[in-house]
Motif scaffolding. Structure first.
Motif, short mmCIF file in Angstrom:
data_model
loop_
_atom_site.label_atom_id
_atom_site.label_comp_id
_atom_site.label_asym_id
_atom_site.label_seq_id
_atom_site.Cartn_x
_atom_site.Cartn_y
_atom_site.Cartn_z
N ALA A 65 -5.30 -5.72 5.33
CA ALA A 65 -4.46 -4.62 4.86
C ALA A 65 -4.64 -3.39 5.74
O ALA A 65 -3.68 -2.67 6.05
N ARG A 66 -5.89 -3.13 6.17
CA ARG A 66 -6.14 -1.98 7.04
C ARG A 66 -5.41 -2.12 8.37
O ARG A 66 -4.76 -1.17 8.85
N LEU A 116 -1.64 -1.77 7.91
CA LEU A 116 -1.26 -0.39 7.62
C LEU A 116 -1.18 0.44 8.90
O LEU A 116 -0.22 1.21 9.10
N HIS A 162 0.02 2.67 -3.46
CA HIS A 162 -1.32 3.24 -3.29
C HIS A 162 -1.31 4.51 -2.44
O HIS A 162 -2.36 4.90 -1.91
N THR A 163 -0.17 5.14 -2.29
CA THR A 163 -0.05 6.34 -1.45
C THR A 163 0.41 7.52 -2.29
O THR A 163 1.41 7.42 -3.03
N ILE A 188 -3.94 7.92 1.20
CA ILE A 188 -3.87 6.49 0.90
C ILE A 188 -5.21 6.05 0.32
O ILE A 188 -6.26 6.27 0.94
N ILE A 233 0.84 -1.21 0.00
CA ILE A 233 0.00 0.00 0.00
C ILE A 233 0.87 1.25 0.00
O ILE A 233 0.61 2.21 -0.74
N TYR A 270 -6.92 2.58 -1.26
CA TYR A 270 -6.69 1.15 -1.46
C TYR A 270 -8.01 0.46 -1.77
O TYR A 270 -9.07 0.84 -1.27
#
Length: 942
Positions: A753-754, A757, A734-735, A740, A730, A742
């Motif tokens: 993933a959350r 992160l 994805h940043t 961010i 990410i 995603y």
């Protein structure tokens, strides 16, 4: 000229190396100089003096050929003075006269016969007096002894007053130089009171009380008896006192927001011929000025002609007794274009003479010009650049005898000249005046014969010249060049630019060697082009410039209480979060420690839902040495994906979440060795003393800040890639800055993933907030205080202007939204405002290309018409533009689905279309065609 300059540079380099070799020898053998023979010492001294004289002559010659020469003469001078002192001291201790001798054999001095003991006189190194003398004396003539003694006397008198001599009994005793000066406020030995930074930071009332309490002079801020010899005037109220003790409120000058000035005066101009060094002919526009005592020519003309001007410092006094200094002059041969007449004019060289003349186009179809004259400037009615100004001494020599001047009468006036079909010359008295049918007094254009041709000038009728509007902008919100460049950058294909590969590599090396991750916080060093210990001598002083900028900011803030409260809240939050701390300004050793003071100001983003006010720090402010902190920093490489790539990836997934890293820049600490370069000035109330705040974290506004912040995120992903693979992906893909975005087809993968992160970011001291998702279950474990309570996410980064066609994401409806802009003011249609409006369109995916291309076509027409920035376009373009803005205003928001639904077992095809048949524009678009049970087509970008 280039060969001569190159030859002299080589010769100067050889002389400089000779001086350096002598300096290195004497520095190494200083203790053993008395062992050398006296004749050897004198030969070395003579060699040194001869070489230094050659070096000085070469510097003058090179400066004449290249005024931008950057040779640092001070360093060589200091070496020379030190070496001469060492040699003279050694010679004197051997019993010989220290002065240079023209004889081959040195003669013993009187001191040798009387056998006096050697006297060790300490070297007096006053580099300020040396530099002041070099700046004060004339560079054209060699200095004479009489002039030098007069300068020393004047300098000594000034230093005596500045040192505040004291009295003992009835006799006056001057302060010795060896005792040093001291500040009566902070007791420092390094500066005087008028240079004390602590004294500067006091309020005016506190400074006055200190002066009165210590019985100091209000003019020179020193102590003395009798009347002060200085005659300073306050820069604020013009009173007989120092500006630091002025307590009079500065009266704000009256400001005219809008004032129309009729452009109804035509100045006489002529076209003349000049010839370059190689004989090529050029035709330039001249302004004939009977009120000027000198003639001027622009440096642009001199450069084109390839001529070399002669140094000549001259003060030219203009309107309101303003002074302008010209450093060069040149004899320029000017030829008439109509008769064999030429005149050599001694012109002073300046950058610019005046604006384009006339200031606006003149409609000559409404005036009658006799046919039997030859105009000196056939395009006198068209605005064009003035290249040369011919003064009164030459102007009156070119005037031809004439009993009466020809008066050009407007065609709309009933006059013989206007009604004569043959255009015969009508001679009228010079003092006559016509009156229009409306009753307002008319104006006259007069024609005079000269050796350059007939010149025309005087008053213009109101209907012939368009009034020009002169405005004073109290607040500038738009940068036309920046917005237009942004406009084009949004349309280009994403690509990676390598500004300077070596510089970026060096910046990366500095980061890798200095980055630390301790106690879950990053610490980095500022990537400087020079070692930190060498910065102080290069950077210069920034305190007084930053202080001036702060005082202007303070006036603006206190004129708007609401703005002041927001700004004060920001500063207090900065300190409470330990992102900065108060610093005693006198703890800085300005002779050793590199310091820089950052100006700061407020930027308002009216469309922001959270932070409307941002404090922007200006590290591009140049110091007294014309160097800024940003110019001394390395520019790091781009380490994040382009926004286009991030948005494209964001479309392929059913479940999404978006979040923002809170205070990303300020969560990264700066190595304490570099924080002395990050200081700001602040006080909560004008009645308080100004304080210094040192910023301890990465500061927005520095050249390297974006790189340092994004590189720390990248470093976090590299270090913990094995432990948090999804979170590392990410951060890498994805940043965008601190946003961010995603997405994934699998709900459980999004949850994992959350969590990863949040954990990986906490290891670097970063915290997320403004969480949003198209599925509420994804945010079930996120505290309400960290969630975003509005459905729209604005992707237009770093845009503090009014948002026009801005791209947004509606997280709840899972759509991209292209909104209609704010209405355009139809009363202010100029090229500048049209291009500013177009330049704010933001469409990185190309969804609104068919709409924006219409604006591009209008912009293309503006360029083809060659219209000035502040001019009104022709009527047909105005109508087309107003129709375009009206259609935009009536446009409903355009919504496009974010999610491109495609599974692993489906077949997908990319289909592109291009059209270059139009004469004004061409375009292309790319669709994704998904085929399984049914065919689905979705626009990717255009």
């Amino acid at each position: 000229m280039e060969d001569e300059l190159s030859r002299k540079n080589v010769a100067r380099g050889y002389a400089k190396r000779t001086i350096t070799r002598l300096y290195q020898y004497l520095e190494a053998e200083e203790a053993n100089l008395l062992k050398n023979h006296v004749e050897e010492l004198m030969v070395r001294r003579d060699r040194l003096e001869k070489t230094f004289n050659e070096y000085e002559d070469l510097c003058k010659d090179i400066l004449h050929l290249n005024p931008k020469d950057e040779e640092c003469v001070d360093v060589v001078e200091e070496k020379f003075y030190k070496m001469v002192t060492m040699l003279n001291k050694a010679i004197a201790q051997r019993g010989f006269a220290p002065a240079s001798s023209t004889n081959s054999v040195a003669q013993p001095s009187v001191a040798a016969k009387t056998h006096l003991p050697p006297v060790d006189i300490q070297q007096f190194n006053d580099s300020f007096t040396t530099r002041a003398y070099q700046m004060d004396r004339s560079s054209d003539n060699k200095p004479s002894l009489e002039e030098f003694l007069q300068y020393l006397e004047k300098r000594a008198l000034a230093l005596e007053n500045a040192e505040q001599g004291h009295t003992a009994g009835n006799s006056r005793v001057a302060a010795l130089a060896t005792q040093g000066s001291s500040c009566s406020y902070c007791k420092s030995k390094e500066h005087k009171l008028f240079k004390c930074k602590k004294f500067y930071l006091l309020t005016a009332q506190e400074r006055i009380l200190f002066i009165e309490k210590n019985k100091l002079c209000i003019t020179c801020l020193g102590t003395h008896k009798g009347k002060c010899r200085f005659h300073f005037r306050c820069s604020d109220c013009k009173g007989c006192h120092n500006s630091l003790v002025c307590n009079s409120p500065a009266l704000a000058p009256p400001v005219t927001l809008t004032g129309n000035i009729d452009n109804n005066v035509l100045l006489p101009t002529a076209r003349v011929k000049v010839f370059s060094k190689n004989g090529r002919e050029y035709r330039i526009k001249a302004l004939l000025d009977s009120g000027s005592q000198v003639s001027l020519v622009t440096s642009k003309v001199i450069k084109i002609l390839g001529l070399t001007p002669t140094p000549n410092n001259t003060n030219i006094i203009g309107i309101s007794n303003t002074k302008n200094n010209t450093k060069y002059c040149i004899p320029l041969e000017v030829h008439s274009m109509h008769i064999p007449f030429k005149k050599i004019i001694n012109c002073h060289v300046v950058e610019n003479i005046t604006c384009k003349l006339p200031q606006s186009n003149i409609d000559i179809s409404k005036i009658h010009i006799p046919n039997n004259i030859t105009l000196a400037d056939e395009q006198f009615n068209v605005p064009s650049e003035i290249h040369i100004l011919i003064g009164a001494d030459v102007f009156f020599q070119t005037l031809l005898p004439s009993n009466q001047s020809v008066v050009v009468v407007p065609m709309n006036l009933s006059s013989p000249a206007a009604s004569d079909p043959h255009g015969s010359q009508q001679v009228l008295p010079t003092a006559s005046c016509h009156t229009t049918s409306q009753g307002s007094p008319g104006f006259e254009l007069h024609i005079f014969p000269t050796l350059f041709g007939h010149i025309i000038g005087g008053g213009l009728p109101v209907d012939l010249s368009k009034p020009s509007c002169h405005k004073v902008a109290l607040k500038c919100e738009l940068d036309i060049q920046k917005t237009i460049s942004q406009f084009w950058s949004y349309e280009k294909v994403p690509e990676l630019f390598h500004e300077k590969t070596s510089e970026q590599e060096l910046c990366e090396q500095i980061f890798q060697s200095s980055v630390k991750l301790e106690n879950n916080h990053f610490q980095v060093a500022l990537p400087l082009k020079l070692p930190l210990e060498d910065i102080n001598g290069i950077l210069g002083k920034s305190f007084h410039l930053a202080l001036k900028r702060f005082l202007n900011l303070e006036k603006k803030l206190h004129s708007n209480p609401n703005l002041f409260m927001q700004y004060q809240r920001f500063i207090h939050e900065y300190l409470s979060l330990n992102h900065g701390h108060y610093m005693d300004i006198e703890l800085y050793d300005i002779n050793k420690q590199a310091t820089y003071y950052l100006p700061h100001h407020a930027v308002i983003n009216e469309n922001s839902s959270t932070t409307r006010l941002r404090c922007v720090f200006d590290a591009s402010m140049k110091t007294d040495k014309k160097v800024s902190l940003n110019s001394l920093q390395l520019n790091g490489p781009v380490v994040q994906k382009d926004l286009f790539d991030i948005l494209m990836l964001f479309r392929f997934g059913k479940y999404t979440f978006t979040t923002d890293i809170k205070h990303m820049f300020r969560n990264i600490k700066i190595d304490p060795k570099f924080t002395s370069l990050q200081n700001i000035l602040w006080r909560d109330n004008p009645s308080e003393s100004i304080k210094c705040i040192r910023l301890d974290t990465v500061t927005y506004g520095l050249k390297s800040s974006s790189y340092l912040a994004t590189r720390c995120l990248k470093e976090l992903a590299i270090r913990y890639e094995n432990l948090y693979p999804l979170a590392s992906n990410i951060i890498n893909n994805h940043t965008y800055i601190d946003d961010i975005l995603y997405t994934d087809h699998d709900f459980n993968s999004v949850i994992t993933a959350r969590n990863q992160l949040r954990e990986i970011l906490s290891l670097g001291g970063f915290h997320t907030h403004k969480w949003a998702s198209n599925n509420k279950s994804i945010l079930s474990d996120i505290p309400q205080t960290e969630q975003q309570h509005f459905c729209s996410l604005d992707l237009q980064k770093e845009n503090f202007d009014m948002k026009a066609l801005g791209l947004r994401i509606n997280v709840i409806d899972d759509n991209f939204i292209i909104s209609s802009p704010e209405p355009f003011n139809p009363k202010e249609i100029t090229k500048r405002r049209i291009l500013s409006y177009i330049g704010r369109f933001y469409d990185p995916m190309g969804f609104a290309s068919p709409i924006i291309v219409t604006a591009k076509v209008i912009m293309q027409k503006l360029w083809l018409q060659n219209i000035d920035w502040n001019s009104t376009p022709p009527l047909n373009i105005q109508e087309e533009w107003l129709q375009f803005t009206a259609d935009l205003l009536a446009m409903e928001p355009i919504k496009l689905s974010r999610n491109i639904d495609i599974s692993e077992n489906e077949t997908a095809e990319l289909v592109g279309f291009a059209d270059a048949s139009s004469s004004t524009a061409y375009g292309c678009c790319v669709y994704l065609r998904v085929n399984k049970l049914e065919i689905r087509r979705q626009l990717l970008n255009s």
